[in-house]
Write an enzyme that holds these catalytic residues in place. Structure first.
Site, PDB file in Angstrom:
ATOM      1  N   LYS A  67     -27.245 -13.375  -4.630  1.00 39.93           N
ATOM      2  CA  LYS A  67     -28.089 -12.185  -4.711  1.00 39.93           C
ATOM      3  C   LYS A  67     -27.563 -11.207  -3.661  1.00 39.93           C
ATOM      4  CE  LYS A  67     -32.766 -10.563  -5.180  1.00 39.93           C
ATOM      5  NZ  LYS A  67     -32.689  -9.354  -4.390  1.00 39.93           N
ATOM      6  N   SER A 122     -37.153  -5.784 -11.807  1.00 38.94           N
ATOM      7  CA  SER A 122     -36.917  -6.577 -10.601  1.00 38.94           C
ATOM      8  C   SER A 122     -36.982  -8.055 -10.941  1.00 38.94           C
ATOM      9  CB  SER A 122     -37.922  -6.207  -9.523  1.00 38.94           C
ATOM     10  OG  SER A 122     -39.187  -6.093 -10.093  1.00 38.94           O
ATOM     11  N   ASP A 175       0.821  -1.207   0.000  1.00 38.63           N
ATOM     12  CA  ASP A 175       0.000   0.000   0.000  1.00 38.63           C
ATOM     13  C   ASP A 175       0.860   1.264   0.000  1.00 38.63           C
ATOM     14  OD1 ASP A 175      -2.055  -1.715   0.084  1.00 38.63           O
ATOM     15  OD2 ASP A 175      -2.812  -1.133   2.075  1.00 38.63           O
ATOM     16  N   ALA A 176       1.969   1.208   0.739  1.00 36.75           N
ATOM     17  CA  ALA A 176       2.826   2.393   0.848  1.00 36.75           C
ATOM     18  C   ALA A 176       3.405   2.767  -0.516  1.00 36.75           C
ATOM     19  CB  ALA A 176       3.961   2.134   1.837  1.00 36.75           C
ATOM     20  N   GLU A 177       3.728   1.750  -1.299  1.00 44.69           N
ATOM     21  CA  GLU A 177       4.285   2.001  -2.626  1.00 44.69           C
ATOM     22  C   GLU A 177       3.208   2.626  -3.523  1.00 44.69           C
ATOM     23  OE1 GLU A 177       7.108   2.095  -3.781  1.00 44.69           O
ATOM     24  OE2 GLU A 177       6.919   1.907  -5.962  1.00 44.69           O
ATOM     25  N   TYR A 178       1.982   2.120  -3.394  1.00 45.71           N
ATOM     26  CA  TYR A 178       0.865   2.686  -4.154  1.00 45.71           C
ATOM     27  C   TYR A 178       0.700   4.169  -3.799  1.00 45.71           C
ATOM     28  CZ  TYR A 178      -3.845   3.445  -6.005  1.00 45.71           C
ATOM     29  OH  TYR A 178      -4.917   3.941  -6.692  1.00 45.71           O
ATOM     30  N   ASP A 179       0.724   4.436  -2.503  1.00 51.09           N
ATOM     31  CA  ASP A 179       0.556   5.823  -2.043  1.00 51.09           C
ATOM     32  C   ASP A 179       1.656   6.725  -2.589  1.00 51.09           C
ATOM     33  OD1 ASP A 179      -1.640   4.984  -0.687  1.00 51.09           O
ATOM     34  OD2 ASP A 179      -0.641   4.853   1.271  1.00 51.09           O
ATOM     35  N   CYS A 196     -62.461  10.378   6.713  1.00 48.93           N
ATOM     36  CA  CYS A 196     -61.705   9.882   7.869  1.00 48.93           C
ATOM     37  C   CYS A 196     -60.316  10.491   7.806  1.00 48.93           C
ATOM     38  CB  CYS A 196     -61.615   8.362   7.829  1.00 48.93           C
ATOM     39  SG  CYS A 196     -60.439   7.671   9.009  1.00 48.93           S
ATOM     40  N   LYS A 255     -34.611 -17.054  -2.694  1.00 50.59           N
ATOM     41  CA  LYS A 255     -34.244 -16.363  -1.461  1.00 50.59           C
ATOM     42  C   LYS A 255     -33.991 -17.343  -0.320  1.00 50.59           C
ATOM     43  CE  LYS A 255     -35.123 -12.197  -1.125  1.00 50.59           C
ATOM     44  NZ  LYS A 255     -36.108 -11.190  -1.478  1.00 50.59           N
ATOM     45  N   LYS A 276     -30.126 -17.366 -13.818  1.00 55.10           N
ATOM     46  CA  LYS A 276     -30.456 -16.746 -15.097  1.00 55.10           C
ATOM     47  C   LYS A 276     -30.218 -17.771 -16.211  1.00 55.10           C
ATOM     48  CE  LYS A 276     -28.604 -12.500 -13.153  1.00 55.10           C
ATOM     49  NZ  LYS A 276     -27.502 -11.531 -13.094  1.00 55.10           N
ATOM     50  N   ASP A 278     -27.059  -8.187  -1.224  1.00 55.57           N
ATOM     51  CA  ASP A 278     -28.015  -7.378  -0.461  1.00 55.57           C
ATOM     52  C   ASP A 278     -27.478  -5.950  -0.362  1.00 55.57           C
ATOM     53  OD1 ASP A 278     -30.162  -6.677   0.981  1.00 55.57           O
ATOM     54  OD2 ASP A 278     -29.618  -7.767   2.798  1.00 55.57           O
ATOM     55  N   CYS A 302     -64.240   2.916  13.704  1.00 53.90           N
ATOM     56  CA  CYS A 302     -62.889   3.298  13.293  1.00 53.90           C
ATOM     57  C   CYS A 302     -62.168   3.966  14.458  1.00 53.90           C
ATOM     58  CB  CYS A 302     -62.980   4.258  12.094  1.00 53.90           C
ATOM     59  SG  CYS A 302     -61.412   5.026  11.682  1.00 53.90           S
ATOM     60  N   CYS A 349     -61.750   7.922  13.377  1.00 50.67           N
ATOM     61  CA  CYS A 349     -62.849   8.873  13.185  1.00 50.67           C
ATOM     62  C   CYS A 349     -64.156   8.409  13.806  1.00 50.67           C
ATOM     63  CB  CYS A 349     -63.039   9.181  11.703  1.00 50.67           C
ATOM     64  SG  CYS A 349     -63.735   7.806  10.773  1.00 50.67           S
ATOM     65  N   ARG A 378     -31.278   2.904  -8.972  1.00 48.72           N
ATOM     66  CA  ARG A 378     -32.362   2.269  -9.702  1.00 48.72           C
ATOM     67  C   ARG A 378     -33.606   3.154  -9.742  1.00 48.72           C
ATOM     68  NH1 ARG A 378     -36.357  -1.605  -7.869  1.00 48.72           N
ATOM     69  NH2 ARG A 378     -36.899  -2.999  -9.559  1.00 48.72           N
ATOM     70  N   CYS A 417     -62.809   1.162   7.448  1.00 46.15           N
ATOM     71  CA  CYS A 417     -63.554   2.305   7.951  1.00 46.15           C
ATOM     72  C   CYS A 417     -64.384   2.810   6.784  1.00 46.15           C
ATOM     73  CB  CYS A 417     -62.583   3.380   8.419  1.00 46.15           C
ATOM     74  SG  CYS A 417     -63.326   5.012   8.499  1.00 46.15           S
ATOM     75  N   GLU A 424     -25.724 -17.004  -9.456  1.00 46.28           N
ATOM     76  CA  GLU A 424     -24.921 -15.968  -8.774  1.00 46.28           C
ATOM     77  C   GLU A 424     -25.498 -15.694  -7.398  1.00 46.28           C
ATOM     78  OE1 GLU A 424     -25.569 -12.554 -11.286  1.00 46.28           O
ATOM     79  OE2 GLU A 424     -25.187 -13.814 -13.038  1.00 46.28           O
ATOM     80  N   TYR A 453     -20.123  -4.608  -7.259  1.00 43.53           N
ATOM     81  CA  TYR A 453     -20.035  -5.907  -7.931  1.00 43.53           C
ATOM     82  C   TYR A 453     -20.903  -5.859  -9.187  1.00 43.53           C
ATOM     83  CZ  TYR A 453     -17.555  -8.259  -4.169  1.00 43.53           C
ATOM     84  OH  TYR A 453     -16.608  -8.660  -3.281  1.00 43.53           O
TER      85      TYR A 453
HETATM   86  S1  IVH Z   1     -30.045  -9.434 -12.142  1.00 40.88           S
HETATM   87  C1  IVH Z   1     -33.915  -7.990 -14.730  1.00 40.88           C
HETATM   88  N1  IVH Z   1     -28.318 -10.376 -10.455  1.00 40.88           N
HETATM   89  O1  IVH Z   1     -31.938  -7.842  -7.098  1.00 40.88           O
HETATM   90  C2  IVH Z   1     -33.361  -7.958 -13.347  1.00 40.88           C
HETATM   91  N2  IVH Z   1     -29.888  -8.793  -9.657  1.00 40.88           N
HETATM   92  O2  IVH Z   1     -34.996  -7.928  -7.861  1.00 40.88           O
HETATM   93  C3  IVH Z   1     -31.886  -8.173 -13.398  1.00 40.88           C
HETATM   94  N3  IVH Z   1     -29.611  -8.211  -7.304  1.00 40.88           N
HETATM   95  O3  IVH Z   1     -32.355  -4.652  -7.063  1.00 40.88           O
HETATM   96  C4  IVH Z   1     -31.299  -8.235 -12.048  1.00 40.88           C
HETATM   97  N4  IVH Z   1     -27.904  -9.521  -6.911  1.00 40.88           N
HETATM   98  O4  IVH Z   1     -29.939  -5.123  -7.833  1.00 40.88           O
HETATM   99  C5  IVH Z   1     -29.349  -9.558 -10.630  1.00 40.88           C
HETATM  100  N5  IVH Z   1     -26.696 -11.320  -9.081  1.00 40.88           N
HETATM  101  C6  IVH Z   1     -27.730 -10.478  -9.254  1.00 40.88           C
HETATM  102  C7  IVH Z   1     -28.241  -9.688  -8.205  1.00 40.88           C
HETATM  103  C8  IVH Z   1     -29.334  -8.851  -8.450  1.00 40.88           C
HETATM  104  C9  IVH Z   1     -28.729  -8.630  -6.388  1.00 40.88           C
HETATM  105  C10 IVH Z   1     -30.690  -7.226  -7.059  1.00 40.88           C
HETATM  106  C11 IVH Z   1     -30.814  -6.158  -8.094  1.00 40.88           C
HETATM  107  C12 IVH Z   1     -32.233  -5.691  -7.969  1.00 40.88           C
HETATM  108  C13 IVH Z   1     -32.919  -6.889  -7.408  1.00 40.88           C
HETATM  109  C14 IVH Z   1     -33.856  -7.459  -8.465  1.00 40.88           C
END
Ligand code: IVH
Length: 671
Positions: free
Chosen positions: A117, A84, A35-39, A433, A315, A291, A119, A409, A412, A138, A427, A115, A225
């Protein structure tokens, strides 16, 4: 004065060298220098650039941190929408997904890219001629916020693609997150400073990304990523897995946890392997994503509404914890729905501290028999509202009472009604209301509706309670003086709010329709309605039958829309809003040509057309103001028949209905 050639050369060398080290460190995770060399190299470049400002290039590693804080984020329209994913939890849902895919593609076994997912937060990066030009959140999937200056501070995001001949345009999609280790050290620092700690890495990352001052973002370590592309030039790649490999070559961080697998067994094997590794991964994940690997197959499968048919998120089960019910409150929502909510002793579950959990409705409370004093299992997954799963009956104290829904209710005092076929009690007072009025106003002002910044819970509460605002139209009559009279409202905030209300007048028809809060009309339906009808008057005048011509609008939704516009009060508010100056940028973006031979004609589609899918053909007909029906009757004007047309074709001949082939349809459509 011209700069000496050896200095120009040295600066170029340093930039290339620093880029390479950055790539080794962030994308390959294999640093070759200390890291020091990079700096040291970094400082050398910085000094050269300070002495010769003409040397500075936009993609120089020294230019990651901007200096000026922004006043606000600009809006960016995504070239291709950020959609989504459909979710699944159980193995048989995955088997059903694979079956659908196999049937559509008529294939025995499917190859998938699998892959993690992530978070974190979805981001789209746009590169023009190899240089990073825009980075956006998004947002609603169609437009997001321009957070380029913040994203430039992430060293895992290349400012320049590593390619001798970069594509003219490339959208890279992926997730910004905070590694667990960085999250821990950030919180340790917050503790030392006596500042509030962050709840989880996702919230910390979101907070860092939404800073208007990129210098603050730069102090929080974030990683990007890449998991795919949006709009991209045709690069000759055939598989998603090849796209990921290419992204890694271009300088992006692509997780090594990706795999290519075959069939359901391959998918479930991957799920279990990642599940076992989950705790030891450097980042939080909430499941995995599958996918269909072949890009041409992805195309064939296409999309339904807002999610692809070629991918699914598998999930992990939601996290559970136990807590004690201190009370059961009844909340009144925007549509008058009464929701019992358990007030809980604070408990940490699914990454946050939970103090409330929904009990959904009366039937649910009775089925689970949740009582005040009970120990309950609480569940929370991702961003969803925490819920009470069940009561731990052994721990029930003596002398508890079963819950009863109020007959009036709680806000109200009006009568509560429950229809036969619905589990929900409501209600009956509608917008009279105050609770419903408040929720309706909050919805109207929410980010995806008219987006009035600063009009939050507290303020709406005050405005409604003081009788100043009853309908959304009243918002446009608010003056600074009137607002400043309210408690806790300084003149500055009053001025800002009035400006935000003024700004909201320029909106889109889709947002406006969504903002009205019509039951069963979410964002996606609002967008379809806007596109189909082009203006509010046509929408308001539509009958149940013509409403159903809009894609995804069935009888229930059509009924809600018609009922909304049948209410004179609602029409009045809409008129007042328009009179106050609310206008739509894209109104009449597509007006229906009433002279078209397709206008108001009813079509039935049958059999496989040579070029168009049936959905595409239907959309084209609807775009010209025609209707598409599922069955042939005397009212049918045309039957469009493709290969293997069956009984509908026979019926059409029987009734003497005109029969068209695809070419004839296209001619009628004037295409
Ligand atoms: S592909 C057409 N790949 O999940 C949709 N999404 O519900 C293509 N997410 O908010 C999305 N990891 O950001 C894809 N390996 C992954 C993912 C990923 C997390 C998120 C994405 C989006 C949500 C989709």
């Amino acid at each position: 004065m011209a700069i000496a050639p050896h200095i120009v050369k040295r600066a170029k060398e340093l930039r290339a060298e620093l880029d390479q080290h950055n790539y080794n460190y962030y994308a390959l995770d294999q640093p070759v220098i200390a890291d020091a060399e990079y700096d040291r190299l970094f400082r050398e470049l910085q000094e050269l650039e300070e002495q010769n400002p003409q040397l500075v290039t936009a993609d120089s590693p020294t230019q990651r941190v901007g200096t000026q804080p922004l006043a606000e984020f600009a809006q960016v329209t995504h070239r291709t929408p950020m959609l989504s994913l459909n979710n699944a939890f159980a193995d048989d849902e995955i088997a059903a997904f694979d079956k659908r895919v196999r049937e559509t593609l008529d294939a025995a076994e499917i190859e998938y890219a699998a892959e993690p997912k992530f978070d974190g937060l979805a981001i789209s990066l746009t590169y023009a001629d190899g240089l990073l030009v825009t980075g956006a959140t998004r947002g609603d999937g169609y437009t997001g916020e321009d957070v380029t200056v913040n994203l430039r501070t992430l060293r895992s995001i290349p400012l320049k693609l590593r390619a001798p001949r970069p594509p003219v345009m490339l959208e890279v999609r992926g997730e910004v997150l905070m590694l667990r280790a960085d999250f821990e050290s950030l919180n340790a620092r917050q503790r030392e400073l006596g500042e509030k700690e962050f709840v989880n890495p996702r919230n910390a990352a979101a907070g860092a990304l939404r800073q208007l001052d990129p210098r603050i973002t730069a102090t929080r370590r974030l990683a990007f990523y890449a998991y795919g592309t949006g709009a991209a030039a045709d690069d000759g790649l055939r598989k998603h897995s090849q796209t990921l490999d290419r992204l890694a070559e271009l300088g992006f961080l692509v997780t090594a946890e990706r795999a290519v697998v075959k069939g359901v067994d391959g998918l479930l094997g991957y799920y279990r392997a990642i599940g076992a590794k989950r705790v030891s991964l450097p980042f939080d994940i909430d499941g995995v994503v599958y996918k269909v690997n072949e890009l041409s197959a992805q195309n064939t499968l296409g999309f339904v509404s807002r999610a692809p048919r070629f991918a699914i998120a598998h999930k992990f089960p939601a996290e559970e914890a136990t807590s004690i019910v201190d009370g059961i409150d009844v909340q009144v929502g925007r549509t008058g729905a009464l929701t019992p909510v358990a007030r809980l002793q604070p408990v940490f579950v699914g990454g946050v501290t939970v103090t409330n959990a929904t009990l959904h409705n009366e039937d649910e409370v009775q089925r689970k028999d949740v009582r005040v004093g009970d120990t309950v299992v609480v569940r929370r997954a991702g961003d969803v509202i925490p819920e009470v799963v069940r009561v731990v009956i052994d721990k029930r104290p003596l002398h508890t009472h079963a819950f009863v829904m109020p007959v009036r209710c709680p806000v109200c005092g009006s009568e509560v009604r429950k229809s036969e076929d619905e589990a929900i009690a409501r209600c009956s007072a509608g917008l009279f209301c105050p609770a419903q009025r408040k929720q309706a106003l909050l919805h109207f002002a929410s980010r995806r509706a008219l987006d009035i910044e600063g009009l939050g819970d507290k303020l709406v509460e005050q405005l409604v309670d003081a009788g100043i605002v009853r309908t959304p139209a009243d918002l446009y009559r608010l003056g600074i003086a009137k607002l400043a009279e309210l408690e806790r409202m300084a003149e500055k905030s009053a001025t800002n709010l009035v400006a935000a209300i003024e700004k909201s007048k320029q909106t889109t028809l889709a947002r406006f329709i969504y903002a009205l809060g019509i039951r069963n009309v979410g964002e996606s339906t609002a967008r379809d309605l806007a596109r189909y009808f082009g203006n509010v008057d046509r929408l308001a005048a539509a009958d149940v039958e013509s409403l159903q011509q809009v894609s995804d609008v069935g009888p229930v939704v059509a009924q809600s829309i018609a009922a909304f516009f049948a209410e004179p009060h609602n029409r009045e508010v809409i008129e007042q809003l328009q009179a106050a100056g609310v206008t739509f940028a894209e109104t009449a973006q597509r007006t229906v040509d009433t002279a078209s031979p397709v206008y108001n004609k009813t079509f039935v589609l049958t059999g496989a057309l040579p070029n168009l899918t049936r959905d595409d053909a239907a959309q084209k007909i609807r775009d010209r103001g025609g209707k598409v029906s599922g069955s042939v009757s005397k009212k049918t004007d045309y039957v469009v028949a493709g290969a293997d047309a069956g009984s509908k074709f026979d019926k059409a001949r029987e009734l003497g209905v005109a029969i068209l082939d695809e070419a004839e349809l296209l001619k009628l459509l004037d295409e």
